[in-house]
Motif scaffolding. Structure first.
Motif, short mmCIF file in Angstrom:
data_model
loop_
_atom_site.label_atom_id
_atom_site.label_comp_id
_atom_site.label_asym_id
_atom_site.label_seq_id
_atom_site.Cartn_x
_atom_site.Cartn_y
_atom_site.Cartn_z
N PRO A 88 -19.11 -31.23 27.61
CA PRO A 88 -19.29 -29.82 27.46
C PRO A 88 -20.71 -29.43 27.84
CG PRO A 88 -18.10 -31.02 25.45
CD PRO A 88 -18.78 -32.14 26.52
N LEU A 89 -21.65 -29.85 27.49
CA LEU A 89 -23.16 -29.38 27.67
C LEU A 89 -23.40 -29.13 29.19
CD1 LEU A 89 -25.14 -31.26 25.03
CD2 LEU A 89 -24.16 -28.96 24.70
N LEU A 90 -22.48 -29.93 29.88
CA LEU A 90 -23.06 -30.06 31.53
C LEU A 90 -22.59 -28.56 31.97
CD1 LEU A 90 -21.65 -33.48 32.58
CD2 LEU A 90 -24.12 -32.75 32.08
N LEU A 91 -21.48 -27.96 31.34
CA LEU A 91 -21.18 -26.55 31.97
C LEU A 91 -22.10 -25.49 31.94
CD1 LEU A 91 -17.70 -26.35 30.00
CD2 LEU A 91 -18.24 -26.99 32.46
N ARG A 92 -23.42 -25.68 31.25
CA ARG A 92 -24.31 -24.75 31.19
C ARG A 92 -25.06 -24.75 32.71
NH1 ARG A 92 -26.83 -21.14 28.46
NH2 ARG A 92 -25.87 -21.75 26.77
N PHE A 93 -25.00 -25.76 33.13
CA PHE A 93 -25.82 -26.07 34.59
C PHE A 93 -25.01 -25.98 35.68
CE2 PHE A 93 -27.75 -28.66 31.32
CZ PHE A 93 -29.13 -28.23 31.30
N LYS A 94 -23.62 -25.33 35.57
CA LYS A 94 -22.84 -25.22 36.75
C LYS A 94 -22.93 -23.84 37.36
CE LYS A 94 -20.56 -29.24 36.85
NZ LYS A 94 -20.90 -29.82 37.84
N GLU A 154 -33.02 -18.12 29.71
CA GLU A 154 -32.11 -18.95 30.24
C GLU A 154 -32.86 -20.31 30.54
OE1 GLU A 154 -28.66 -19.18 30.97
OE2 GLU A 154 -29.05 -17.53 29.68
N LEU A 155 -33.99 -20.13 30.87
CA LEU A 155 -34.74 -21.64 31.12
C LEU A 155 -35.18 -22.27 29.63
CD1 LEU A 155 -36.26 -23.26 32.96
CD2 LEU A 155 -38.43 -21.93 32.91
N ASP A 156 -35.23 -21.53 28.74
CA ASP A 156 -35.33 -22.23 27.33
C ASP A 156 -33.83 -22.84 27.04
OD1 ASP A 156 -36.73 -22.54 25.10
OD2 ASP A 156 -35.57 -21.11 23.97
N LYS A 157 -32.80 -22.18 27.16
CA LYS A 157 -31.58 -22.73 27.08
C LYS A 157 -31.46 -24.19 27.69
CE LYS A 157 -29.30 -18.51 25.63
NZ LYS A 157 -28.32 -17.37 26.16
N TYR A 158 -31.59 -23.90 29.09
CA TYR A 158 -31.71 -25.17 29.92
C TYR A 158 -32.49 -26.47 29.50
CZ TYR A 158 -29.47 -22.80 34.01
OH TYR A 158 -28.44 -22.29 34.72
#
Length: 129
Positions: free
Chosen positions: A85-91, A111-115
């Motif tokens: 589920p965490l991979l969705l952030r990078f889609k 966003e970079l902090d979240k990444y």
């Protein structure tokens, strides 16, 4: 993480030209890092859809190399399931999102902090399993 601190510095600069130059460099570096990260995330995604049954049963589809334990393979696959589920952030397309616009520096920073935090979670989960 250096890109994140540099983004914070950009907001302190007074000259707009300095802002833009610094932002261009930071985002170029960020996109290069995202490209490298994408290879790892793709591998985790492929593991998440891999069935452990491929490695078990009477007729194994894949033979494990000597020294590789079946339980280790299963643990890695289950870790990939956990972080899937965490991979969705990078889609999203990072090249489109991280376009150099001074108006969006705060958004880029957040966003970079979240990444960074999400990638750290993924790596930690994969490492501990």
């Amino acid at each position: 993480m250096a890109e994140l601190s540099t983004l914070k510095e950009i907001t302190k600069l007074e000259n707009k030209g300095e802002h833009q130059k610094k932002l261009d460099a930071v985002l170029k570096n960020t996109l290069e890092g995202m490209e490298k990260l994408t290879h790892f995330l793709d591998a985790v995604e492929k593991l998440a859809v891999t069935s452990p049954h491929v490695f078990t049963g009477g007729e194994e589809v894949v033979k494990l190399s000597p020294g590789i334990c079946l339980d280790s393979v299963k643990d890695i696959i289950s870790a990939a399931w956990l972080v899937c589920p965490l991979l969705l952030r990078f889609k999203r397309d990072a090249g489109v999102f991280f376009q150099p616009s001074l108006h969006n520096v705060a958004v880029f920073e957040a966003e970079l902090d979240k990444y960074i935090h999400t990638a750290e979670k993924i790596c930690k989960t994969m490492e501990t399993r």
